[in-house]
Design a protein around this motif. Structure first.
Motif, PDB file in Angstrom:
ATOM      1  N   VAL A  18     -25.450  -2.465 -29.165  1.00 23.60           N
ATOM      2  CA  VAL A  18     -26.025  -3.943 -28.930  1.00 23.60           C
ATOM      3  C   VAL A  18     -26.439  -3.746 -30.525  1.00 23.60           C
ATOM      4  N   GLU A  19     -27.498  -3.261 -31.297  1.00 25.25           N
ATOM      5  CA  GLU A  19     -27.865  -3.723 -32.616  1.00 25.25           C
ATOM      6  C   GLU A  19     -26.655  -3.301 -33.903  1.00 25.25           C
ATOM      7  N   MET A  20     -25.416  -3.039 -33.262  1.00 21.35           N
ATOM      8  CA  MET A  20     -24.036  -2.657 -34.482  1.00 21.35           C
ATOM      9  C   MET A  20     -23.938  -4.632 -34.705  1.00 21.35           C
ATOM     10  N   THR A  21     -23.973  -5.731 -33.453  1.00 24.60           N
ATOM     11  CA  THR A  21     -24.206  -6.918 -33.484  1.00 24.60           C
ATOM     12  C   THR A  21     -24.211  -7.345 -34.932  1.00 24.60           C
ATOM     13  N   SER A  22     -25.959  -6.722 -34.676  1.00 23.32           N
ATOM     14  CA  SER A  22     -27.376  -7.230 -35.770  1.00 23.32           C
ATOM     15  C   SER A  22     -26.867  -6.988 -37.205  1.00 23.32           C
TER      16      SER A  22
ATOM     17  N   GLY B 204     -35.019 -10.430 -13.317  1.00 25.56           N
ATOM     18  CA  GLY B 204     -34.314 -11.075 -12.577  1.00 25.56           C
ATOM     19  C   GLY B 204     -33.054 -11.029 -11.632  1.00 25.56           C
ATOM     20  N   LEU B 205     -32.197 -10.596 -12.572  1.00 26.33           N
ATOM     21  CA  LEU B 205     -31.169  -9.699 -11.887  1.00 26.33           C
ATOM     22  C   LEU B 205     -30.986  -8.509 -12.867  1.00 26.33           C
ATOM     23  N   GLY B 206     -31.439  -7.942 -13.741  1.00 22.44           N
ATOM     24  CA  GLY B 206     -31.023  -6.895 -13.593  1.00 22.44           C
ATOM     25  C   GLY B 206     -30.949  -6.327 -15.588  1.00 22.44           C
ATOM     26  N   ARG B 207     -31.527  -5.565 -15.940  1.00 22.86           N
ATOM     27  CA  ARG B 207     -30.704  -4.651 -17.323  1.00 22.86           C
ATOM     28  C   ARG B 207     -29.388  -4.809 -17.975  1.00 22.86           C
ATOM     29  N   ARG B 208     -28.491  -4.608 -16.612  1.00 19.12           N
ATOM     30  CA  ARG B 208     -27.034  -4.587 -16.936  1.00 19.12           C
ATOM     31  C   ARG B 208     -26.157  -5.778 -17.096  1.00 19.12           C
ATOM     32  N   SER B 209     -27.038  -6.832 -16.502  1.00 22.30           N
ATOM     33  CA  SER B 209     -26.558  -8.164 -15.976  1.00 22.30           C
ATOM     34  C   SER B 209     -27.662  -8.340 -17.504  1.00 22.30           C
ATOM     35  N   ALA B 210     -28.091  -8.502 -17.773  1.00 25.64           N
ATOM     36  CA  ALA B 210     -28.435  -9.593 -19.255  1.00 25.64           C
ATOM     37  C   ALA B 210     -27.615  -8.309 -20.197  1.00 25.64           C
ATOM     38  N   ILE B 211     -26.912  -7.666 -20.378  1.00 26.60           N
ATOM     39  CA  ILE B 211     -26.660  -7.058 -21.796  1.00 26.60           C
ATOM     40  C   ILE B 211     -25.222  -7.129 -21.717  1.00 26.60           C
ATOM     41  N   LEU B 212     -24.137  -7.647 -20.243  1.00 26.39           N
ATOM     42  CA  LEU B 212     -22.820  -7.624 -19.862  1.00 26.39           C
ATOM     43  C   LEU B 212     -23.100  -9.369 -20.027  1.00 26.39           C
ATOM     44  N   LEU B 213     -24.309 -10.233 -19.678  1.00 18.38           N
ATOM     45  CA  LEU B 213     -24.228 -12.174 -20.108  1.00 18.38           C
ATOM     46  C   LEU B 213     -24.157 -11.951 -21.385  1.00 18.38           C
ATOM     47  N   GLY B 214     -24.520 -11.168 -22.609  1.00 21.60           N
ATOM     48  CA  GLY B 214     -25.181 -11.633 -23.741  1.00 21.60           C
ATOM     49  C   GLY B 214     -23.799 -10.946 -24.881  1.00 21.60           C
ATOM     50  N   SER B 215     -23.235 -10.309 -23.996  1.00 24.24           N
ATOM     51  CA  SER B 215     -21.788  -9.280 -24.758  1.00 24.24           C
ATOM     52  C   SER B 215     -21.289 -11.254 -24.579  1.00 24.24           C
ATOM     53  N   VAL B 216     -20.898 -11.591 -23.518  1.00 25.56           N
ATOM     54  CA  VAL B 216     -19.755 -12.519 -23.416  1.00 25.56           C
ATOM     55  C   VAL B 216     -20.112 -13.940 -24.313  1.00 25.56           C
ATOM     56  N   ILE B 217     -21.196 -14.051 -24.395  1.00 29.39           N
ATOM     57  CA  ILE B 217     -21.314 -14.840 -24.852  1.00 29.39           C
ATOM     58  C   ILE B 217     -21.274 -14.651 -26.741  1.00 29.39           C
ATOM     59  N   MET B 218     -21.709 -13.700 -26.770  1.00 29.81           N
ATOM     60  CA  MET B 218     -21.461 -13.482 -28.590  1.00 29.81           C
ATOM     61  C   MET B 218     -20.327 -13.018 -29.061  1.00 29.81           C
ATOM     62  N   ILE B 219     -18.962 -12.462 -27.956  1.00 26.60           N
ATOM     63  CA  ILE B 219     -17.501 -13.130 -27.685  1.00 26.60           C
ATOM     64  C   ILE B 219     -17.385 -14.419 -27.842  1.00 26.60           C
ATOM     65  N   LEU B 220     -18.254 -15.358 -27.495  1.00 25.89           N
ATOM     66  CA  LEU B 220     -17.335 -16.558 -27.542  1.00 25.89           C
ATOM     67  C   LEU B 220     -17.604 -16.801 -28.674  1.00 25.89           C
ATOM     68  N   GLY B 221     -19.089 -17.099 -29.304  1.00 27.90           N
ATOM     69  CA  GLY B 221     -19.423 -17.030 -30.932  1.00 27.90           C
ATOM     70  C   GLY B 221     -18.594 -16.297 -32.101  1.00 27.90           C
TER      71      GLY B 221
ATOM     72  N   ALA C 289     -28.246  -8.939 -25.225  1.00 28.27           N
ATOM     73  CA  ALA C 289     -28.418  -7.217 -24.987  1.00 28.27           C
ATOM     74  C   ALA C 289     -29.517  -6.722 -25.579  1.00 28.27           C
ATOM     75  N   ILE C 290     -30.582  -7.746 -26.483  1.00 30.52           N
ATOM     76  CA  ILE C 290     -31.130  -6.535 -27.127  1.00 30.52           C
ATOM     77  C   ILE C 290     -32.517  -6.352 -26.200  1.00 30.52           C
ATOM     78  N   VAL C 291     -32.832  -7.211 -25.322  1.00 20.42           N
ATOM     79  CA  VAL C 291     -34.483  -7.038 -24.458  1.00 20.42           C
ATOM     80  C   VAL C 291     -33.958  -6.416 -23.214  1.00 20.42           C
ATOM     81  N   ALA C 292     -32.680  -6.459 -22.498  1.00 20.08           N
ATOM     82  CA  ALA C 292     -32.635  -5.852 -21.581  1.00 20.08           C
ATOM     83  C   ALA C 292     -31.634  -3.884 -22.478  1.00 20.08           C
ATOM     84  N   ALA C 293     -31.193  -4.358 -22.814  1.00 18.53           N
ATOM     85  CA  ALA C 293     -30.812  -2.487 -23.763  1.00 18.53           C
ATOM     86  C   ALA C 293     -32.137  -2.049 -24.516  1.00 18.53           C
ATOM     87  N   SER C 294     -32.580  -2.453 -25.130  1.00 19.93           N
ATOM     88  CA  SER C 294     -33.656  -1.653 -25.499  1.00 19.93           C
ATOM     89  C   SER C 294     -34.846  -1.470 -24.191  1.00 19.93           C
ATOM     90  N   SER C 295     -35.563  -1.792 -23.046  1.00 23.00           N
ATOM     91  CA  SER C 295     -36.128  -1.287 -21.916  1.00 23.00           C
ATOM     92  C   SER C 295     -34.982  -0.835 -21.190  1.00 23.00           C
TER      93      SER C 295
END
Length: 523
Positions: free
Chosen positions: A51-55, A107-124, A151-157
């Protein structure tokens, strides 16, 4: 028969935390010889650690683009305020998203948060590569920044909550070192495109920012969910199966898994009974206030220690010491990021074995000495135009990397996961992200203005702030090394609460031991 009873009695007197730690220490088999654990750790790299490769890609790309001729021409030579705005939008987007991050991760879980963040970053990143003007480029960077905290909060957790206790600290430390993988790729790409005569000289690096997020989307489906999250949602059997598969290689009779499950489930139960989950309640107790103070401080210092100058504005710093050739700037950027990857990875694999406070003190003292030398060398060049002073600045920039990485890079997420108990872990990392992004936004906006207008004198403010960091770490950082996450859950809390947890876990363990003995008798 008597010796067996004595053994059981001795075991009953030993704390469950001590038993878990003893079993972990007795396990001498390396992770790469365990098929399931090996697969899990391999999956961590494209999904969590990556995940931190993006930063890293983002900061190095923005550094490199300032030395790409077509980028400078297309955006009309952005400097000072405009350059600060372009860089800081990434951090502003992250700040805007933070109120929603905890809801998704818890609420939705660590994996769902990683997935959501990644989709948003691809759009950007897609919008960034196709930008038609300054405004579109800035908005695209805002969108990329909006996605990264999910992605960062969920992945590090997830790294801390799913790893085997023996490798947890090392994997947490590797999380930040992947920053340099992205940074090296971006530095190499901009070095290859800086002389292109078309807009693809800056559009290619912008488009390649989608790669880390594509990896996360591709592999996250193969990654198990956090056992701690599953237990908190009443899905204990699923959690036990995951612990059995990855911490015991499928051995359903594993004593470590039984104790881990008891330890995790009862600690989460007690946490939920003694703490309301709302944001305001978190600040009600002394222990939680101390945790959030340290988390906030870490967010600030990981950005306000001079690293933002090198990460985003190296080209402008080099201008101020007489290095104006674009190829030379890109080569220095690439060399420094490669050096950063080497020392960050080395520290990630080693410093987690040591106590946290001494490492943080070594980090802050080293940064102060190096930044003071950097400031003096910059001042000497400004006054005398001495080439030796210019070379000294470059040397200090390279020395800065290991000084920063030894703790602020290698230990930050490891320390945060250890510092915050499960029910506030996502919130704690979110607070760290909030203060880090606020500091990053301020730095990325103000740094180019300060460099442009004040030159070396601007660095003095960093020297004063870094000196304060040493005092803060010395007096307020607790030691968290060589303890389980559940053992650290009541780091600041009163002895009665710790004893209450111990009674609950010991009672359940004794019940488990009794059932085990009855089964042996029946057999």
């Amino acid at each position: 028969m008597g010796s067996e009873k004595d053994s059981q009695s001795s075991k009953g007197e030993e704390s469950i935390d001590a038993q878990v730690w003893e079993l972990v220490q007795k396990d001498k088999r390396p992770w790469w010889k365990k098929a399931n654990l090996r697969l899990l750790y391999l999956l961590f790299f494209p999904t969590c650690i990556g995940v931190e490769m993006t930063s890293g890609f983002d900061s190095s790309m923005m550094n490199g683009l300032q030395s790409v001729n077509t980028f400078d021409t297309f955006f009309h030579s952005p400097r000072s305020t405009l350059l600060g705005l372009m860089s800081s939008m990434y951090s502003l987007g992250a700040i805007v998203s933070l109120p929603f991050v905890v809801m998704v991760s818890d609420g939705l879980g660590r994996r769902s948060a990683i997935l959501l963040g990644s989709v948003i970053m691809i759009l950007g990143a897609g919008l960034q590569a196709g930008a038609k003007n300054f405004a579109m480029f800035v908005i695209a960077r805002l969108i990329i920044g909006f996605g990264i905290p999910f992605a960062i909060v969920a992945a590090s957790s997830l790294l801390g909550e799913l790893s085997h206790p023996k490798e947890r600290a090392i994997l947490g430390s590797l999380f930040n070192s992947c920053y340099f993988v992205g940074a090296i790729v971006a530095a190499g790409v901009t070095l290859g495109t800086f002389n292109m005569s078309t807009d693809w000289g800056w559009r290619i690096p912008s488009l390649l920012q989608v790669v880390p997020s594509l990896l996360q989307i591709t592999f996250v489906y193969f990654l198990p969910e956090s056992p701690r999250w599953l237990i908190s949602k009443g899905r204990g059997e699923e959690a036990k199966k995951i612990l059995t598969k990855y911490h015991a290689e499928g051995d359903e009779t594993s004593e470590l898994v039984k104790l881990e499950y008891i330890q995790i489930s009862k600690t989460i139960q007690l946490e939920q009974e003694t703490a309301k989950i709302g944001w305001m309640e978190i600040f009600r107790t002394h222990g939680m206030r101390m945790r959030f103070l340290i988390g906030s401080f870490l967010g600030l210092v990981t950005q306000w220690s001079g690293n933002g100058l090198i990460s985003y504005f190296l080209a402008r710093i080099l201008d101020n010491v007489g290095i104006t050739d674009n190829r030379t700037k890109n080569l220095i950027n690439l060399a420094n990021t490669c050096w950063g990857l080497l020392n960050a990875t080395a520290f990630a694999l080693t410093v987690s074995r040591f106590k946290r406070r001494p490492i943080y003190l070594a980090c802050t003292i080293s940064i102060l000495l190096i930044f003071t030398g950097w400031t003096i060398a910059s001042a000497r060049y400004s006054i005398t135009n001495n080439q030796a002073s210019s070379r000294a600045v470059i040397a200090f920039i390279f020395l800065y990397s290991p000084a920063y990485n030894i703790a602020y890079n290698a230990l930050s997420y490891t320390y945060l996961v250890e510092l915050f108990p499960y029910h506030t872990r996502a919130k704690g990392i979110t607070v760290f992200q909030f203060f880090g992004r606020m500091a990053g936004f301020f730095n990325q906006f103000v740094n180019p203005i300060g460099i442009e207008n004040a030159g070396w004198k601007f660095y003095i403010s960093y020297v004063v702030w870094i000196a304060f960091q040493i005092v803060f770490v010395y007096f307020l950082f607790p030691e968290t090394a060589h303890k389980s996450l559940e053992e650290l859950a009541f780091l600041y809390e009163k002895d009665e609460l710790v004893k209450q947890r111990q009674r609950i876990t010991d009672e359940l363990r004794r019940e488990n031991d009794h059932e085990h003995m009855e089964m042996e008798k029946t057999a």
